[in-house]
Design an enzyme around this catalytic site. Structure first.
Site, PDB file in Angstrom:
ATOM      1  N   PHE A  41       0.788  -1.227   0.000  1.00  0.00           N
ATOM      2  CA  PHE A  41       0.000   0.000   0.000  1.00  0.00           C
ATOM      3  C   PHE A  41       0.822   1.281   0.000  1.00  0.00           C
ATOM      4  O   PHE A  41       0.478   2.237  -0.670  1.00  0.00           O
ATOM      5  CB  PHE A  41      -0.936   0.013   1.224  1.00  0.00           C
ATOM      6  N   GLN A 108      -4.202  -9.301   7.406  1.00  0.00           N
ATOM      7  CA  GLN A 108      -4.852  -8.055   7.007  1.00  0.00           C
ATOM      8  C   GLN A 108      -5.215  -8.081   5.531  1.00  0.00           C
ATOM      9  O   GLN A 108      -5.900  -7.175   5.051  1.00  0.00           O
ATOM     10  CB  GLN A 108      -3.897  -6.880   7.274  1.00  0.00           C
ATOM     11  N   ASP A 111      -6.751 -10.847  -0.260  1.00  0.00           N
ATOM     12  CA  ASP A 111      -6.504 -11.486  -1.555  1.00  0.00           C
ATOM     13  C   ASP A 111      -6.751 -12.990  -1.572  1.00  0.00           C
ATOM     14  O   ASP A 111      -6.589 -13.632  -2.600  1.00  0.00           O
ATOM     15  CB  ASP A 111      -5.084 -11.193  -2.045  1.00  0.00           C
ATOM     16  N   HIS A 126      -9.845  -8.191   7.659  1.00  0.00           N
ATOM     17  CA  HIS A 126     -10.362  -7.155   6.762  1.00  0.00           C
ATOM     18  C   HIS A 126     -11.280  -7.726   5.686  1.00  0.00           C
ATOM     19  O   HIS A 126     -11.624  -7.039   4.732  1.00  0.00           O
ATOM     20  CB  HIS A 126      -9.203  -6.397   6.104  1.00  0.00           C
ATOM     21  N   CYS A 134     -25.136  -8.539  -1.599  1.00  0.00           N
ATOM     22  CA  CYS A 134     -26.150  -7.504  -1.798  1.00  0.00           C
ATOM     23  C   CYS A 134     -26.474  -6.843  -0.466  1.00  0.00           C
ATOM     24  O   CYS A 134     -26.736  -7.529   0.527  1.00  0.00           O
ATOM     25  CB  CYS A 134     -27.410  -8.118  -2.402  1.00  0.00           C
ATOM     26  N   CYS A 137     -30.679  -7.676   0.004  1.00  0.00           N
ATOM     27  CA  CYS A 137     -31.227  -9.008   0.272  1.00  0.00           C
ATOM     28  C   CYS A 137     -30.187  -9.998   0.790  1.00  0.00           C
ATOM     29  O   CYS A 137     -30.514 -11.136   1.091  1.00  0.00           O
ATOM     30  CB  CYS A 137     -31.893  -9.570  -0.980  1.00  0.00           C
TER      31      CYS A 137
END
Length: 254
Positions: A41, A108, A111, A126, A134, A137
């Site tokens: 990151f 964390q 992937d 995470h 959704c 629903c």
């Protein structure tokens, strides 16, 4: 000068720490997936946040108010992560679990590569890109189904009810799900050794887990590039490539 793979004595010491441990656990961050071709990151120029403000694309408010902007970032990320394969670091951690040398992996990462490598006890604090759900629903869709959900705006909508579909990952502005973090805390408090791999240990609340291990009498071993807040507290710090370091550890363990 950047260090290369750990010396034989350092790897031997890490093997010794694992051998002495009765309840070790691994904690991993983005660095463990870098050898799989997934950027971390915060590395300048190459990190995921080097050229984009996460608050502008990966915040729950952006998902709710500007879904086109949100998905303009997340849809390509789905596509880029979908074909990634585990690397030797993931495989080594799975092997350590199979041998009973670690109880599991707290990660964390979203992937899903720890599971793909064969780790059985994975706590994804995470969430994971494995599914999206959704918000109306609660229908869940697998990663391979996600592409078919996008409408002409480039927004994922539920094929059942037309509601907004959200990746089952924790976005900025959201609380971590209670069950995974509670399990992570339990493992951290019970560990006599926490092996921290590929994490800067700077993002809370996960960054507080090593402190829990220390407070309960456990020890830390760190395998990552760059500084962490726990370097002075660790029994050992290895700073080479994570896949090479863990490969060397398996070789030492025999």
């Amino acid at each position: 000068m950047e260090r290369q793979v750990a010396t034989a004595s350092e790897v031997e010491r890490l093997a010794e720490l694992l051998g002495q441990s009765r309840s070790a656990v691994a904690l991993t961050g983005a660095g463990v997936s870098v050898p799989s071709g997934i950027p971390d990151f915060r590395t300048p120029e190459t990190g995921l946040w080097a050229k984009v403000d996460p608050m502008e694309v990966a915040h729950i408010d952006v998902f709710e108010r500007e879904p086109e902007r949100f998905w303009s970032y997340y849809r390509p990320r789905f596509q880029s992560l979908g074909d990634k394969e585990p690397n030797r670091a993931h495989e080594a951690l799975a092997e350590l679990e199979r041998r009973g040398l670690i109880e599991g992996v707290i990660t964390q990462n979203i992937d899903r590569l720890h599971r793909a490598a064969g780790s059985a006890n994975v706590i994804e604090v995470h969430g994971s890109i494995e599914t999206s759900s959704c918000t109306s629903c609660a229908t869940a869709f697998g990663l391979e189904e996600a592409e078919a959900l996008f409408d002409e705006r480039g927004v994922a909508v539920c094929s059942d009810c037309g509601g907004a579909v959200k990746p089952d990952v924790v976005l900025f502005g959201e609380m971590l799900p209670a069950a995974p973090i509670e399990r992570a805390v339990e493992l951290a408090e019970g560990a006599d050794l926490m092996l921290c791999v590929g994490s800067s240990l700077a993002v809370h609340p996960v960054a507080g887990l090593p402190q829990l291990t220390l407070e309960h009498g456990g020890r830390l071993a760190i395998v990552t590039k760059g500084e962490t807040p726990y370097d002075e507290d660790a029994e050992l710090k290895l700073e080479g490539e994570v896949d090479e370091e863990l490969d060397a550890l398996l070789a030492e363990l025999g």
